[in-house]
Design an enzyme around this catalytic site. Structure first.
Site, PDB file in Angstrom:
ATOM      1  N   ALA A  64      66.366 -22.016  -2.265  1.00 50.08           N
ATOM      2  CA  ALA A  64      67.465 -22.882  -2.687  1.00 50.08           C
ATOM      3  C   ALA A  64      66.879 -24.275  -2.907  1.00 50.08           C
ATOM      4  O   ALA A  64      65.850 -24.616  -2.327  1.00 50.08           O
ATOM      5  CB  ALA A  64      68.520 -22.934  -1.586  1.00 50.08           C
ATOM      6  N   GLY A 109      65.792 -18.464  -0.479  1.00 50.29           N
ATOM      7  CA  GLY A 109      66.761 -17.901  -1.423  1.00 50.29           C
ATOM      8  C   GLY A 109      66.098 -17.098  -2.532  1.00 50.29           C
ATOM      9  O   GLY A 109      66.725 -16.214  -3.117  1.00 50.29           O
ATOM     10  N   GLU A 112      65.529 -13.773  -1.076  1.00 45.99           N
ATOM     11  CA  GLU A 112      66.862 -13.145  -0.954  1.00 45.99           C
ATOM     12  C   GLU A 112      67.338 -12.621  -2.312  1.00 45.99           C
ATOM     13  O   GLU A 112      67.936 -11.549  -2.399  1.00 45.99           O
ATOM     14  CB  GLU A 112      67.849 -14.166  -0.373  1.00 45.99           C
ATOM     15  CG  GLU A 112      67.478 -14.527   1.060  1.00 45.99           C
ATOM     16  CD  GLU A 112      68.323 -15.643   1.644  1.00 45.99           C
ATOM     17  OE1 GLU A 112      68.259 -16.778   1.122  1.00 45.99           O
ATOM     18  OE2 GLU A 112      69.062 -15.389   2.613  1.00 45.99           O
ATOM     19  N   GLU A 132      63.194 -20.777   6.137  1.00 46.28           N
ATOM     20  CA  GLU A 132      64.306 -21.694   6.446  1.00 46.28           C
ATOM     21  C   GLU A 132      64.179 -22.360   7.810  1.00 46.28           C
ATOM     22  O   GLU A 132      64.617 -23.495   7.985  1.00 46.28           O
ATOM     23  CB  GLU A 132      65.652 -20.947   6.346  1.00 46.28           C
ATOM     24  CG  GLU A 132      66.087 -20.615   4.924  1.00 46.28           C
ATOM     25  CD  GLU A 132      65.569 -19.287   4.415  1.00 46.28           C
ATOM     26  OE1 GLU A 132      64.668 -18.693   5.051  1.00 46.28           O
ATOM     27  OE2 GLU A 132      66.058 -18.824   3.374  1.00 46.28           O
TER      28      GLU A 132
HETATM   29  C1  HXC Z   1      63.468 -28.187  -4.174  1.00 49.65           C
HETATM   30  C2  HXC Z   1      61.247 -27.690  -4.412  1.00 49.65           C
HETATM   31  C3  HXC Z   1      61.412 -26.509  -3.659  1.00 49.65           C
HETATM   32  C4  HXC Z   1      62.702 -26.215  -3.164  1.00 49.65           C
HETATM   33  C5  HXC Z   1      59.348 -26.680  -4.237  1.00 49.65           C
HETATM   34  N1  HXC Z   1      59.951 -27.742  -4.751  1.00 49.65           N
HETATM   35  N2  HXC Z   1      60.212 -25.908  -3.569  1.00 49.65           N
HETATM   36  N3  HXC Z   1      62.267 -28.522  -4.668  1.00 49.65           N
HETATM   37  N4  HXC Z   1      63.701 -27.079  -3.452  1.00 49.65           N
HETATM   38  N5  HXC Z   1      62.961 -25.102  -2.464  1.00 49.65           N
HETATM   39  C6  HXC Z   1      59.366 -28.824  -5.552  1.00 49.65           C
HETATM   40  C7  HXC Z   1      58.518 -29.756  -4.673  1.00 49.65           C
HETATM   41  O1  HXC Z   1      59.360 -30.727  -4.044  1.00 49.65           O
HETATM   42  C8  HXC Z   1      57.608 -30.361  -5.701  1.00 49.65           C
HETATM   43  O2  HXC Z   1      58.290 -31.363  -6.409  1.00 49.65           O
HETATM   44  C9  HXC Z   1      57.359 -29.197  -6.682  1.00 49.65           C
HETATM   45  O3  HXC Z   1      58.440 -28.294  -6.491  1.00 49.65           O
HETATM   46  C10 HXC Z   1      56.053 -28.456  -6.393  1.00 49.65           C
HETATM   47  O4  HXC Z   1      56.051 -28.075  -5.029  1.00 49.65           O
HETATM   48  P1  HXC Z   1      54.883 -28.522  -4.006  1.00 49.65           P
HETATM   49  O5  HXC Z   1      55.462 -28.455  -2.649  1.00 49.65           O
HETATM   50  O6  HXC Z   1      54.273 -29.805  -4.422  1.00 49.65           O
HETATM   51  O7  HXC Z   1      53.832 -27.350  -4.270  1.00 49.65           O
HETATM   52  P2  HXC Z   1      52.813 -26.724  -3.228  1.00 49.65           P
HETATM   53  O8  HXC Z   1      52.152 -27.792  -2.396  1.00 49.65           O
HETATM   54  O9  HXC Z   1      51.936 -25.791  -4.011  1.00 49.65           O
HETATM   55  O10 HXC Z   1      53.694 -25.870  -2.228  1.00 49.65           O
HETATM   56  C11 HXC Z   1      54.441 -24.771  -2.716  1.00 49.65           C
HETATM   57  C12 HXC Z   1      55.451 -24.291  -1.642  1.00 49.65           C
HETATM   58  C13 HXC Z   1      56.303 -25.516  -1.202  1.00 49.65           C
HETATM   59  C14 HXC Z   1      54.693 -23.723  -0.438  1.00 49.65           C
HETATM   60  C15 HXC Z   1      56.305 -23.200  -2.278  1.00 49.65           C
HETATM   61  O11 HXC Z   1      56.836 -26.136  -2.370  1.00 49.65           O
HETATM   62  C16 HXC Z   1      57.441 -25.158  -0.303  1.00 49.65           C
HETATM   63  O12 HXC Z   1      57.233 -24.949   0.903  1.00 49.65           O
HETATM   64  N6  HXC Z   1      58.655 -25.161  -0.843  1.00 49.65           N
HETATM   65  C17 HXC Z   1      59.866 -24.969  -0.061  1.00 49.65           C
HETATM   66  C18 HXC Z   1      60.037 -23.526   0.323  1.00 49.65           C
HETATM   67  C19 HXC Z   1      61.275 -23.365   1.197  1.00 49.65           C
HETATM   68  O13 HXC Z   1      61.397 -23.948   2.286  1.00 49.65           O
HETATM   69  N7  HXC Z   1      62.235 -22.561   0.711  1.00 49.65           N
HETATM   70  C20 HXC Z   1      63.494 -22.330   1.427  1.00 49.65           C
HETATM   71  C21 HXC Z   1      64.559 -23.308   0.984  1.00 49.65           C
HETATM   72  S1  HXC Z   1      66.056 -23.092   1.872  1.00 49.65           S
HETATM   73  P3  HXC Z   1      57.644 -32.837  -6.585  1.00 49.65           P
HETATM   74  O14 HXC Z   1      58.779 -33.599  -7.203  1.00 49.65           O
HETATM   75  O15 HXC Z   1      57.216 -33.291  -5.221  1.00 49.65           O
HETATM   76  O16 HXC Z   1      56.500 -32.589  -7.526  1.00 49.65           O
HETATM   77  C22 HXC Z   1      66.756 -21.735   1.212  1.00 49.65           C
HETATM   78  C23 HXC Z   1      68.091 -21.371   1.766  1.00 49.65           C
HETATM   79  C24 HXC Z   1      68.750 -20.276   0.946  1.00 49.65           C
HETATM   80  O17 HXC Z   1      66.230 -21.112   0.343  1.00 49.65           O
HETATM   81  C25 HXC Z   1      70.233 -20.127   1.290  1.00 49.65           C
HETATM   82  C26 HXC Z   1      71.124 -21.166   0.682  1.00 49.65           C
HETATM   83  C27 HXC Z   1      72.577 -20.936   0.979  1.00 49.65           C
END
Ligand code: HXC
Length: 258
Positions: A64, A109, A112, A132
């Protein structure tokens, strides 16, 4: 526009989620588009099978949209979760087969969404996880239920509680995905081959197989309701604020249990 579609002559619709600058993270605008594209596909007689994939060479979907989540209040977070759960359930209940073609990060997400598809084909570089907890959250789009169905309770708990990512080969061994191939092109070819084969069968029988398999899991409704409620509960905490701020500031979160 965050979604591209293309329908081939054999009735296979490819839906590509396209926000590569945010690793195809699911924001509300993208989910709204996906909902409408999916509804059209289910009712379009020319569509016999669906491939769902992510744009770019780095991610299927990284979850998400974390930045968007931080702007919502707990009631909006609860509604987001319920609405997403309904969309993902509609994909799971699609009368036409849906295959996720995965190339890269498939997290939160994103994992999921992939699990709501009927099958998953991934490239070797792909990584899967429910991270998460690193944000002070729990999965909110059905991950607590579908991951448990696919890999069993012990492994699902390990993955969700640690937030660890696993590689494609391990995901296959666990039963989370169906096939691992070398390249995205190969994944598309294999998905197309499977869908072409299913398209030679009777569409009513195909729809009824999906309906019957899914009927066995209807008891899990309470699990989905609990998940959405507790996802929203988490969003009221200091830990959620700390976890999401730490992600945005690109640092490790310090959780306090409050
Ligand atoms: C918003 C995101 C994002 C996310 C990545 N980006 N994932 N933006 N939401 N989930 C953005 C980063 O901020 C960054 O933007 C760009 O994408 C590239 O990501 P980086 O982090 O710089 O890349 P990298 O270092 O290669 O790392 C990749 C990664 C990391 C390991 C996938 O991005 C990461 O951990 N992302 C989050 C994963 C996560 O926690 N997902 C769960 C979300 S909660 P900028 O602007 O800095 O370049 C969820 C809940 C679902 O999913 C249910 C909802 C109801």
């Amino acid at each position: 526009m965050y979604i591209k579609t293309s329908l081939n002559n054999d009735g296979i619709l490819t839906i590509t989620l396209s926000r590569p600058e945010a690793l195809n993270a699911l924001n509300s605008a993208l989910l709204k588009e996906l909902s409408s594209v999916m509804a059209d596909a289910f009712s379009n007689k020319n569509v016999r099978g669906i491939i769902l994939t992510g744009d770019g060479d780095k991610a299927f979907v990284a979850g998400a949209d974390i930045k968007e989540l931080t702007a919502l209040d707990p009631q909006q977070i609860f509604e987001l979760s319920v609405k997403g759960q309904q969309l993902f359930k509609s994909i799971e209940d699609s009368p036409k087969p849906v295959i996720a073609v995965i190339n890269g990060f498939t997290l939160g997400g994103g994992c999921e969404l992939a699990m709501a598809c009927h099958m998953r084909i991934a490239t070797e570089i792909s990584k899967f996880g429910q991270p998460e907890v690193n944000l002070g959250l729990i999965p909110g789009y059905g991950g607590t239920q579908r991951l448990t169905q696919l890999v069993g309770r012990a492994k699902a708990l390990e993955l969700i509680l640690t937030g660890d990512m696993i590689a494609a080969q391990e995901a296959k061994t666990l039963g989370l995905i169906n096939h691992v191939v070398a390249t995205k092109e190969e994944a598309m070819i294999l998905a197309t081959k499977i869908l072409d084969k299913i398209a030679t069968k009777g569409p009513i029988a195909v729809a009824n197989v999906i309906k019957s398999v899914n009927a066995g899991f209807n008891f899990e409704q309470q699990g989905y309701e609990t998940e959405a409620k507790l996802f929203a509960e988490c969003s009221k905490t200091h830990d959620f604020k700390e976890g999401t701020t730490a992600f945005i500031e690109k640092r490790k979160a310090q959780f306090k249990g409050e």
